[in-house]
Design a protein around this motif. Structure first.
Motif, PDB file in Angstrom:
ATOM      1  N   VAL A  45       0.829  -1.209   0.000  1.00 22.94           N
ATOM      2  CA  VAL A  45       0.000   0.000   0.000  1.00 22.94           C
ATOM      3  C   VAL A  45       0.865   1.262   0.000  1.00 22.94           C
ATOM      4  CG1 VAL A  45      -1.996  -1.099   1.074  1.00 22.94           C
ATOM      5  CG2 VAL A  45      -0.257   0.008   2.525  1.00 22.94           C
ATOM      6  N   GLY A  46       2.171   1.092   0.105  1.00 20.08           N
ATOM      7  CA  GLY A  46       3.109   2.200   0.071  1.00 20.08           C
ATOM      8  C   GLY A  46       4.497   1.660  -0.217  1.00 20.08           C
ATOM      9  N   PHE A  92       1.990   5.809  -2.745  1.00 15.47           N
ATOM     10  CA  PHE A  92       0.992   5.130  -1.919  1.00 15.47           C
ATOM     11  C   PHE A  92      -0.284   4.903  -2.722  1.00 15.47           C
ATOM     12  CE2 PHE A  92       0.857   9.694  -1.218  1.00 15.47           C
ATOM     13  CZ  PHE A  92      -0.485  10.004  -1.457  1.00 15.47           C
ATOM     14  N   ASP A  93      -0.950   3.832  -2.387  1.00 18.96           N
ATOM     15  CA  ASP A  93      -2.306   3.527  -2.853  1.00 18.96           C
ATOM     16  C   ASP A  93      -2.925   2.791  -1.674  1.00 18.96           C
ATOM     17  OD1 ASP A  93      -4.684   2.824  -4.037  1.00 18.96           O
ATOM     18  OD2 ASP A  93      -3.761   2.026  -5.875  1.00 18.96           O
ATOM     19  N   CYS A  94      -3.513   3.565  -0.779  1.00 20.94           N
ATOM     20  CA  CYS A  94      -3.846   3.071   0.554  1.00 20.94           C
ATOM     21  C   CYS A  94      -5.226   3.552   0.983  1.00 20.94           C
ATOM     22  CB  CYS A  94      -2.783   3.584   1.532  1.00 20.94           C
ATOM     23  SG  CYS A  94      -2.969   3.008   3.216  1.00 20.94           S
ATOM     24  N   ASP A 129      -8.111   4.512   3.871  1.00 16.65           N
ATOM     25  CA  ASP A 129      -8.177   4.934   5.270  1.00 16.65           C
ATOM     26  C   ASP A 129      -9.171   4.018   5.984  1.00 16.65           C
ATOM     27  OD1 ASP A 129     -10.756   5.917   4.621  1.00 16.65           O
ATOM     28  OD2 ASP A 129     -10.030   7.977   4.420  1.00 16.65           O
ATOM     29  N   ARG A 165     -10.020   5.465  -0.799  1.00 14.19           N
ATOM     30  CA  ARG A 165      -8.725   5.223  -1.426  1.00 14.19           C
ATOM     31  C   ARG A 165      -7.935   6.518  -1.534  1.00 14.19           C
ATOM     32  NH1 ARG A 165      -7.859   3.374  -7.696  1.00 14.19           N
ATOM     33  NH2 ARG A 165      -5.651   2.820  -7.536  1.00 14.19           N
ATOM     34  N   PHE A 201      -4.437   5.028   6.712  1.00  6.11           N
ATOM     35  CA  PHE A 201      -3.661   5.858   5.797  1.00  6.11           C
ATOM     36  C   PHE A 201      -2.641   6.703   6.561  1.00  6.11           C
ATOM     37  CE2 PHE A 201      -3.514   9.678   2.830  1.00  6.11           C
ATOM     38  CZ  PHE A 201      -2.518   9.139   2.034  1.00  6.11           C
ATOM     39  N   CYS A 251       0.259   4.547   7.161  1.00  3.36           N
ATOM     40  CA  CYS A 251       1.061   4.425   5.939  1.00  3.36           C
ATOM     41  C   CYS A 251       1.982   5.636   5.756  1.00  3.36           C
ATOM     42  CB  CYS A 251       0.133   4.268   4.733  1.00  3.36           C
ATOM     43  SG  CYS A 251       0.954   4.248   3.129  1.00  3.36           S
TER      44      CYS A 251
END
Length: 179
Positions: free
Chosen positions: A55-56, A71-73, A75, A80, A140, A143
């Motif tokens: 996710v990161g 990042f693609d994370c 919360d 997203r 998030f 992350c």
């Protein structure tokens, strides 16, 4: 509708640097060249992160000691968050401290309950040098703190305390990525 490129679509999947490699423990250098090589690095980071199902991902995790992460994370509300930040500074880490499961692509297969704040703000720039401010909560925020730590030479296992720290140290000593 304008054409949008998918992050990582033209990127190259790079080998991940594993725990024990010195690049993970050194503070990364500020980015000063905002040309095509930086854009390629960001695209490679996305491609590598997606291939590893993360996710990161920080640049030093692919051997580039530069202050960049992607990042693609989600919360905690499952919203997203997708992006990157160059020369990030963690300007805020506050709120409630939450212990939650945390892992790292540079320590594959290892996870430990790690305390992090539930709110974080990172400021930096994008690949074009334009200012960005990223505000995260919940997972998030975890992350953002995790990736910021990477760029300062830190790993989440450094933050594990108590009996969890003992368990993590034993697991690292037995791991193929000892260091």
């Amino acid at each position: 509708m304008p054409h949008r490129t998918i992050p990582g679509a033209s990127g190259r999947v790079r080998p991940l640097v594993l725990h024990g490699d010195a690049v993970l423990r050194a503070r990364c250098a500020e980015v000063t060249d905002f040309g095509p090589p930086l854009a390629r690095l960001v695209d490679d980071l996305f491609a590598t992160m997606y291939a590893a199902r993360g996710v990161g991902l920080a640049a030093n995790q692919v051997g580039e000691a530069l202050r960049v992460f992607v990042f693609d994370c989600p919360d905690d509300e499952d919203e997203r968050h997708l992006g990157h930040v160059v020369n990030p500074t963690l300007v805020t880490a506050d709120g409630v401290t939450v212990r939650g499961p945390e892992g790292c692509l540079s320590l594959p297969g290892l996870e430990a309950g790690t305390e992090r704040f539930d709110h974080a703000v990172v400021e930096g720039v994008d690949v074009l040098g334009e200012p960005v401010r990223i505000d995260g909560t919940g997972f998030f925020a975890r992350c953002l703190q995790h990736e910021s730590d990477h760029l300062d030479g830190g790993l989440y296992v450094d933050r594990v305390t108590g009996w969890r720290a003992h368990r993590v140290r034993r697991a690292v000593a037995r791991g193929r990525w000892r260091g």
